[in-house]
Design an enzyme around this catalytic site. Structure first.
Site, PDB file in Angstrom:
ATOM      1  CG  HIS A   1      -2.227   0.742   0.940  1.00 59.35           C
ATOM      2  ND1 HIS A   1      -2.276   1.950   0.256  1.00 59.35           N
ATOM      3  CD2 HIS A   1      -3.513   0.469   1.285  1.00 59.35           C
ATOM      4  CE1 HIS A   1      -3.527   2.370   0.201  1.00 59.35           C
ATOM      5  NE2 HIS A   1      -4.294   1.490   0.816  1.00 59.35           N
TER       6      HIS A   1
ATOM      7  CG  ASP B   1      -9.430  -9.859 -21.337  1.00 61.28           C
ATOM      8  OD1 ASP B   1      -8.874 -10.961 -21.118  1.00 61.28           O
ATOM      9  OD2 ASP B   1     -10.084  -9.637 -22.369  1.00 61.28           O
TER      10      ASP B   1
END
Length: 470
Positions: free
Chosen positions: A155, A412
């Site tokens: 993070h 994708d």
């Protein structure tokens, strides 16, 4: 049940800049361990090795642009995190499960076996030895096939939007497409530097101060020790519209609670985030059954990329989140007033961080915590060690996260769009994450999903009110 078939350290395909990269004070607010998430694909492609080879090559290519992710974190003498851009690489694992996709259930964090789809990290090692980005590609067993891509993301390197844009770009390269110039990351973090010399904060930054305690308590340690459990709550568009109708804005900023009657048409209706957050807050207050004069707040982060003057580039790579907190309310106000009352308090919290001067003041406030970062970093309790001086966001309060604007489903890799994306870890405190996911019922394409962690003793009542109050 999962076998690791290969482990690949992936370095940038070309020479990249070396040396230390300054991390902003905003980057310092987050725990340095990794945030886990998971993508699931229904593709029946059989050759796992070919897929991993393509993903390894494209990861090497994308790391040329995102070279900070190939570096390592260090501590400075003053307790700050710094980034060494040493090109030591990211980690990509190839794995195979003996279980079918169906055996993993709905892939939520409480399902058995989900952790085995996420890369394992040995946190006993030195921080500067740990990769900042790890991915595990797991092929499911059986005729239905399918793949999981488990992600671990550091993070301090970037917020959720930065992470998603990186993963989407990586996926785009994997399926053979090229990146547009607008998709390349903006790596300069100096726009989030505090003023020099340091200016005194111009606002009262309650978002960094201790939150309300349960009446009669002097610390939050007892609440920290209580166990939480997990629930996934799916709202259709019809549910959301009912909540918005019940929160119609009136002249004074509140609604009458029934969707009828006069209201100020010039005032913006409450957003999905505002009404769902208000609904969660009200249900939590009811379920906890605390005293009517119990103070309570909601805390969350707001993307500040468009709230700065001038705005940050949309492809800013880093943490660009402004913490904010609602005005302190009494439990009876939240439970007895219509949902619009709580929604208005959520809106007021958002509005605060929409002020450029407030954000700059916030940056100066955080910079003033030099050498005391552990007092404001997101807490990460380990080994049963509970402390009264770390931030606590649970009972009688709620911390929220919104993932509704993040384009998860563009990832994708040549397998088609994921049919599921979600968190793969459990927060130790009462917390809700609001996200979108494809709606299998065809309800306008997407449903709103609430990933809810709540104290075990109150979860049953929370779920009851969650559905009754819509």
């Amino acid at each position: 049940m999962v076998t690791i078939l290969g482990t690949h350290t992936v370095i940038p395909k070309e020479e990249t800049p070396k040396g230390l990269l300054w991390l902003s004070d905003n980057d310092q607010l987050w725990r340095w361990s990794h945030t886990p998430s998971i993508y699931v694909y229904k593709s029946k492609q059989n050759n796992n090795t070919v897929l991993v080879e393509r993903m390894r090559d494209s990861l090497s290519e994308i790391l040329v642009h995102y070279y900070p992710l190939a570096g390592r974190l260090n501590w400075t003498a003053g307790g700050r995190l710094e980034l060494d851009c040493n090109a030591n690489g990211a980690l990509l694992l190839e794995a195979e499960s003996k279980k079918s996709m169906a055996e993993y259930g709905d892939f939520t964090p409480n399902q058995p076996g989900i952790k085995e789809l996420i890369p394992a990290v040995d946190y006993s090692r030195q921080m500067n030895e740990l990769p900042l980005f790890l991915a595990q590609v797991t092929k499911f067993h059986g005729g239905d096939g399918g793949f999981a891509v488990g992600i671990l993301w550091s993070h301090p390197l970037g917020d959720g939007l930065a992470a998603i844009r990186f993963i989407n770009s990586w996926a785009k390269l994997t399926r053979g497409a090229k990146l547009d110039p607008s998709e390349l990351p903006f790596l300069d973090r100096s726009a989030l530097k505090s003023t020099e010399p340091l200016t005194s904060p111009r606002f009262d930054h309650r978002e960094f101060k201790p939150l309300p305690l349960i009446l009669g308590r002097t610390d939050n340690i007892e609440e920290q020790k209580k166990k939480t459990t997990f629930a996934l709550l799916k709202l259709t568009s019809e549910h959301v519209q009912k909540l918005k109708k019940n929160a119609i804005v009136t002249e004074n900023g509140n609604g009458n609670g029934n969707g009828n009657g006069p209201h100020n048409q010039s005032q913006r209706p409450y957003s999905r985030f505002e009404v769902i957050s208000a609904h969660i807050w009200r249900c939590a207050c009811k379920a906890r059954n605390l005293e009517e004069n119990q103070p309570t707040v909601v805390k969350f982060n707001v993307d500040i990329r468009n709230r700065m003057n001038p705005p940050l580039p949309q492809n800013y790579f880093g943490n660009a989140l402004g913490p904010t907190v609602t005005p302190t309310c009494y439990l009876k106000e939240i439970t007895s007033q219509p949902i619009s009352y709580a929604a208005q308090k959520i809106r007021e919290a958002v509005k605060k961080v929409s002020n450029h001067e407030f954000v700059k003041s916030q940056m100066d406030y955080v910079a003033g915590f030099e050498n005391r970062w552990d007092l404001i970093r997101t807490p990460y309790l380990e080994k049963g060690e509970y402390r009264a001086d770390v931030p606590f966001f649970g009972n009688p309060n709620i911390i929220l996260g919104s993932w509704m604007s993040m384009p998860f489903y563009e990832a994708d890799f040549g397998l088609g769009k994921p049919f599921y994306f979600g968190p793969a870890g459990v927060c130790p405190y009462d917390r809700a994450v609001i996200a979108l996911m494809p709606d299998e019922d065809g309800d306008n394409g997407y449903a709103v999903v609430v990933y809810m962690h709540f104290q075990v003793e109150h979860m049953k009542d929370f779920i009851k009110y969650f559905w009754e109050d819509i």
